[in-house]
Design a protein around this motif. Structure first.
Motif, PDB file in Angstrom:
ATOM      1  N   GLU A   9      -3.088  62.423 -35.583  1.00  0.00           N
ATOM      2  CA  GLU A   9      -3.420  63.022 -34.289  1.00  0.00           C
ATOM      3  C   GLU A   9      -3.295  64.546 -34.344  1.00  0.00           C
ATOM      4  OE1 GLU A   9      -2.297  62.495 -29.536  1.00  0.00           O
ATOM      5  OE2 GLU A   9      -0.892  61.834 -31.078  1.00  0.00           O
ATOM      6  N   SER A  10      -2.235  65.051 -34.975  1.00  0.00           N
ATOM      7  CA  SER A  10      -2.043  66.502 -35.041  1.00  0.00           C
ATOM      8  C   SER A  10      -3.119  67.176 -35.876  1.00  0.00           C
ATOM      9  CB  SER A  10      -0.657  66.828 -35.627  1.00  0.00           C
ATOM     10  OG  SER A  10      -0.544  66.360 -36.962  1.00  0.00           O
ATOM     11  N   GLY A  11      -3.719  66.416 -36.801  1.00  0.00           N
ATOM     12  CA  GLY A  11      -4.808  66.953 -37.612  1.00  0.00           C
ATOM     13  C   GLY A  11      -6.166  66.845 -36.949  1.00  0.00           C
ATOM     14  N   GLY A  12      -6.198  66.288 -35.728  1.00  0.00           N
ATOM     15  CA  GLY A  12      -7.456  66.173 -34.999  1.00  0.00           C
ATOM     16  C   GLY A  12      -8.345  65.038 -35.475  1.00  0.00           C
ATOM     17  N   ASN A  13      -7.791  64.089 -36.209  1.00  0.00           N
ATOM     18  CA  ASN A  13      -8.600  62.992 -36.746  1.00  0.00           C
ATOM     19  C   ASN A  13      -8.772  61.843 -35.757  1.00  0.00           C
ATOM     20  OD1 ASN A  13      -9.024  63.901 -39.646  1.00  0.00           O
ATOM     21  ND2 ASN A  13      -6.786  63.980 -39.532  1.00  0.00           N
ATOM     22  N   ILE A  14      -7.787  61.661 -34.878  1.00  0.00           N
ATOM     23  CA  ILE A  14      -7.901  60.627 -33.845  1.00  0.00           C
ATOM     24  C   ILE A  14      -7.512  61.253 -32.512  1.00  0.00           C
ATOM     25  CG2 ILE A  14      -7.474  58.666 -35.378  1.00  0.00           C
ATOM     26  CD1 ILE A  14      -4.566  58.676 -34.485  1.00  0.00           C
TER      27      ILE A  14
ATOM     28  N   THR B  11      -0.952  68.146 -45.982  1.00  0.00           N
ATOM     29  CA  THR B  11      -0.748  66.749 -45.590  1.00  0.00           C
ATOM     30  C   THR B  11      -1.818  66.229 -44.623  1.00  0.00           C
ATOM     31  OG1 THR B  11       0.787  67.491 -43.864  1.00  0.00           O
ATOM     32  CG2 THR B  11       1.744  66.802 -45.971  1.00  0.00           C
ATOM     33  N   GLN B  12      -2.182  67.029 -43.626  1.00  0.00           N
ATOM     34  CA  GLN B  12      -3.122  66.531 -42.610  1.00  0.00           C
ATOM     35  C   GLN B  12      -4.497  66.210 -43.202  1.00  0.00           C
ATOM     36  OE1 GLN B  12      -3.094  69.469 -39.497  1.00  0.00           O
ATOM     37  NE2 GLN B  12      -1.119  68.806 -38.686  1.00  0.00           N
ATOM     38  N   LYS B  13      -4.994  67.106 -44.046  1.00  0.00           N
ATOM     39  CA  LYS B  13      -6.319  66.888 -44.626  1.00  0.00           C
ATOM     40  C   LYS B  13      -6.282  65.890 -45.782  1.00  0.00           C
ATOM     41  CE  LYS B  13      -8.286  71.353 -43.312  1.00  0.00           C
ATOM     42  NZ  LYS B  13      -8.915  72.616 -43.799  1.00  0.00           N
ATOM     43  N   ALA B  14      -5.105  65.692 -46.385  1.00  0.00           N
ATOM     44  CA  ALA B  14      -5.002  64.743 -47.492  1.00  0.00           C
ATOM     45  C   ALA B  14      -4.893  63.298 -47.013  1.00  0.00           C
ATOM     46  CB  ALA B  14      -3.789  65.085 -48.364  1.00  0.00           C
ATOM     47  N   LEU B  15      -4.650  63.106 -45.724  1.00  0.00           N
ATOM     48  CA  LEU B  15      -4.448  61.762 -45.185  1.00  0.00           C
ATOM     49  C   LEU B  15      -5.751  60.966 -45.172  1.00  0.00           C
ATOM     50  CD1 LEU B  15      -2.330  59.895 -43.916  1.00  0.00           C
ATOM     51  CD2 LEU B  15      -2.966  60.831 -41.678  1.00  0.00           C
ATOM     52  N   THR B  16      -5.701  59.770 -45.731  1.00  0.00           N
ATOM     53  CA  THR B  16      -6.844  58.845 -45.723  1.00  0.00           C
ATOM     54  C   THR B  16      -6.351  57.485 -45.237  1.00  0.00           C
ATOM     55  OG1 THR B  16      -6.432  58.148 -48.013  1.00  0.00           O
ATOM     56  CG2 THR B  16      -7.911  60.041 -47.688  1.00  0.00           C
ATOM     57  N   GLY B  17      -7.261  56.509 -45.108  1.00  0.00           N
ATOM     58  CA  GLY B  17      -6.853  55.152 -44.775  1.00  0.00           C
ATOM     59  C   GLY B  17      -7.181  54.744 -43.353  1.00  0.00           C
ATOM     60  N   PRO B  18      -6.758  53.551 -42.959  1.00  0.00           N
ATOM     61  CA  PRO B  18      -7.167  52.990 -41.674  1.00  0.00           C
ATOM     62  C   PRO B  18      -6.659  53.767 -40.460  1.00  0.00           C
ATOM     63  CG  PRO B  18      -5.490  51.610 -42.706  1.00  0.00           C
ATOM     64  CD  PRO B  18      -5.924  52.605 -43.727  1.00  0.00           C
ATOM     65  N   ILE B  19      -5.456  54.339 -40.525  1.00  0.00           N
ATOM     66  CA  ILE B  19      -4.924  55.040 -39.347  1.00  0.00           C
ATOM     67  C   ILE B  19      -5.719  56.311 -39.062  1.00  0.00           C
ATOM     68  CG2 ILE B  19      -2.926  56.357 -38.519  1.00  0.00           C
ATOM     69  CD1 ILE B  19      -1.142  54.157 -39.622  1.00  0.00           C
ATOM     70  N   VAL B  20      -6.022  57.084 -40.097  1.00  0.00           N
ATOM     71  CA  VAL B  20      -6.762  58.321 -39.872  1.00  0.00           C
ATOM     72  C   VAL B  20      -8.199  58.044 -39.412  1.00  0.00           C
ATOM     73  CG1 VAL B  20      -7.742  58.709 -42.180  1.00  0.00           C
ATOM     74  CG2 VAL B  20      -7.015  60.662 -40.810  1.00  0.00           C
TER      75      VAL B  20
ATOM     76  N   LEU C 206      -2.688  52.690 -31.435  1.00  0.00           N
ATOM     77  CA  LEU C 206      -2.080  52.423 -32.743  1.00  0.00           C
ATOM     78  C   LEU C 206      -0.551  52.384 -32.646  1.00  0.00           C
ATOM     79  CD1 LEU C 206      -4.397  54.658 -34.929  1.00  0.00           C
ATOM     80  CD2 LEU C 206      -4.066  52.190 -35.253  1.00  0.00           C
ATOM     81  N   LEU C 207       0.022  53.293 -31.877  1.00  0.00           N
ATOM     82  CA  LEU C 207       1.475  53.325 -31.721  1.00  0.00           C
ATOM     83  C   LEU C 207       1.988  52.053 -31.071  1.00  0.00           C
ATOM     84  CD1 LEU C 207       2.048  57.043 -30.631  1.00  0.00           C
ATOM     85  CD2 LEU C 207       2.753  55.981 -32.794  1.00  0.00           C
ATOM     86  N   ALA C 208       1.260  51.529 -30.102  1.00  0.00           N
ATOM     87  CA  ALA C 208       1.660  50.280 -29.453  1.00  0.00           C
ATOM     88  C   ALA C 208       1.626  49.127 -30.445  1.00  0.00           C
ATOM     89  CB  ALA C 208       0.738  49.998 -28.266  1.00  0.00           C
ATOM     90  N   LEU C 209       0.594  49.098 -31.256  1.00  0.00           N
ATOM     91  CA  LEU C 209       0.448  48.050 -32.261  1.00  0.00           C
ATOM     92  C   LEU C 209       1.569  48.118 -33.297  1.00  0.00           C
ATOM     93  CD1 LEU C 209      -1.293  45.774 -33.467  1.00  0.00           C
ATOM     94  CD2 LEU C 209      -2.669  47.537 -34.595  1.00  0.00           C
ATOM     95  N   LEU C 210       1.959  49.327 -33.644  1.00  0.00           N
ATOM     96  CA  LEU C 210       2.990  49.532 -34.676  1.00  0.00           C
ATOM     97  C   LEU C 210       4.402  49.505 -34.097  1.00  0.00           C
ATOM     98  CD1 LEU C 210       1.100  52.304 -36.634  1.00  0.00           C
ATOM     99  CD2 LEU C 210       1.736  50.057 -37.558  1.00  0.00           C
ATOM    100  N   SER C 211       4.518  49.188 -32.830  1.00  0.00           N
ATOM    101  CA  SER C 211       5.836  49.081 -32.196  1.00  0.00           C
ATOM    102  C   SER C 211       6.155  47.650 -31.790  1.00  0.00           C
ATOM    103  CB  SER C 211       5.898  49.981 -30.952  1.00  0.00           C
ATOM    104  OG  SER C 211       5.685  51.337 -31.301  1.00  0.00           O
ATOM    105  N   GLU C 212       5.221  46.734 -32.041  1.00  0.00           N
ATOM    106  CA  GLU C 212       5.441  45.328 -31.699  1.00  0.00           C
ATOM    107  C   GLU C 212       6.556  44.746 -32.548  1.00  0.00           C
ATOM    108  OE1 GLU C 212       1.779  43.333 -32.284  1.00  0.00           O
ATOM    109  OE2 GLU C 212       0.753  44.278 -30.590  1.00  0.00           O
ATOM    110  N   SER C 213       7.403  43.974 -31.910  1.00  0.00           N
ATOM    111  CA  SER C 213       8.503  43.339 -32.636  1.00  0.00           C
ATOM    112  C   SER C 213       8.070  41.984 -33.186  1.00  0.00           C
ATOM    113  CB  SER C 213       9.719  43.172 -31.720  1.00  0.00           C
ATOM    114  OG  SER C 213       9.381  42.409 -30.579  1.00  0.00           O
TER     115      SER C 213
END
Length: 356
Positions: free
Chosen positions: A336-341, A290-299, A349-356
């Protein structure tokens, strides 16, 4: 000489018939009328038989494996599929039972047996293996009924097929001298009569007492499934994983298809558009995890793109935003756990994704 030749022919015919029957390494008794012939036979070849002093009969040992007899309680999709494939694999039906007598009859007809009932203890009491394939909420009641009616024989194995319930819900049967366990086929059973073998090359999750695990593993292997032994005390976590991998995958694809519709792509074209991406992602997970397969804006730590997503989904489909953000937050943890960010980018990113 003629009588002796006739007796020898009878003996040969009897041996041939016995060789066609499945026996479990047991001593097979022959009528005492053949006593003299058998004594000579044993003298000529002592390994062929053993004389019994009490009866004068000769017992011939056969080592032909006979598979266990089985009973099914609950003739739904799983029960019917299991019964059919077990019979094809050489297991012998002791009977089928269901709350509805017509369901039990229909299932028995599919197996070509007349052993069916709406009283489960009538068919389970002679079975080596009992499968309780009722809905999850009825398993414990079915086990209690069998215990009350003394409907299982000593040393039998009793298994249920629930993915979420542990084998301990069968504990009421322990005073009957049985071994309890569970065998959960990780498969979706769409109907009672499925084409081919629905157990072939799937995972069968198994847990329970040692004898039950051994029997369940043998059955799963004979059904061409791959056995996976799991912890009894954490079976719910296993089932939750299966729900996420199957049911929630459908929900995630529904989210993607609905977002695609906002771009003007009709539902019937959604899978042709996203299908190759979905299949490629699954292939990557299989290949590298899963960690190495992750692509996209978050990674990539691309907060601008993620911010745009949040803004546009809030504007066009606010009912979908909370799910997008929830999935995004977990994706941040994977990245983060995969060392990508780094930790700082993850917090942003977490703050942005927690906005109501």
């Amino acid at each position: 000489m003629e009588i002796q030749d006739h007796s020898q022919r009878l003996l040969r015919d009897e041996r041939f018939l016995l060789s066609q029957r499945p026996l479990v390494s047991q001593y097979e008794c022959f009528p005492s009328g053949y006593e003299n012939i058998r004594k000579k036979d044993c003298q000529d070849n002592p390994k062929k038989g053993i004389q019994t002093e009490q009866t004068g009969m000769i017992h011939q040992r056969r080592s032909i494996f006979m598979k266990a007899s089985f009973a099914i309680v609950g003739c739904g999709r799983v029960g019917c599929a299991l019964a059919g494939q077990m019979q094809r694999a050489g297991y012998r039906p002791a009977g089928l039972a269901s709350k509805s007598l017509s369901s039990a009859r229909d299932a028995a007809e599919q197996l070509g047996t007349e052993l069916f009932s709406d009283k489960p203890w009538e068919v389970t009491k002679h079975a080596d293996v009992v499968f309780i394939t009722t809905p999850d909420g009825q398993i414990e009641n079915a086990a209690s009924l069998l215990a009350d009616k003394q409907g299982v024989k000593k040393n039998a194995v009793v298994l249920h097929c629930s993915g979420s319930q542990p084998s301990t819900i069968l504990s009421v049967l322990k005073p009957c001298g049985v071994s309890i366990g569970s065998l959960h086929p990780l498969q979706s059973f769409a109907s009672k009569q499925m084409e081919g073998n629905p157990f072939e090359n799937i995972i069968a999750a198994i847990e329970g007492e040692p004898d039950a695990v051994a029997m369940a593993s043998r059955i799963a292997t004979d059904l061409s499934a791959t056995c996976l032994t799991i912890r009894t005390d954490a079976k719910t976590a296993y089932h939750a994983a299966a729900v996420v991998a199957s049911n929630y995958l459908v929900a995630i694809q529904d989210l993607a298809f609905r977002l695609l519709a906002l771009a003007g792509i009709p539902p019937e074209n959604a899978f042709p558009v996203l299908g190759p991406l979905i299949q490629g992602t699954v292939a990557n997970i299989k290949k590298v995890g899963t960690q190495k397969a992750l692509t996209g804006p978050i990674v990539r730590g691309d907060t601008d793109t993620v911010r745009t997503h949040v803004h546009e989904i809030r504007r066009l489909a606010p009912d979908l935003l909370s799910l997008y953000q929830c999935l995004g937050r977990h994706t941040v943890l994977v990245a983060e756990s995969g060392g990508n960010i780094n930790e700082e980018k993850a917090a942003e990113l977490l703050a942005l994704l927690s906005e109501s």
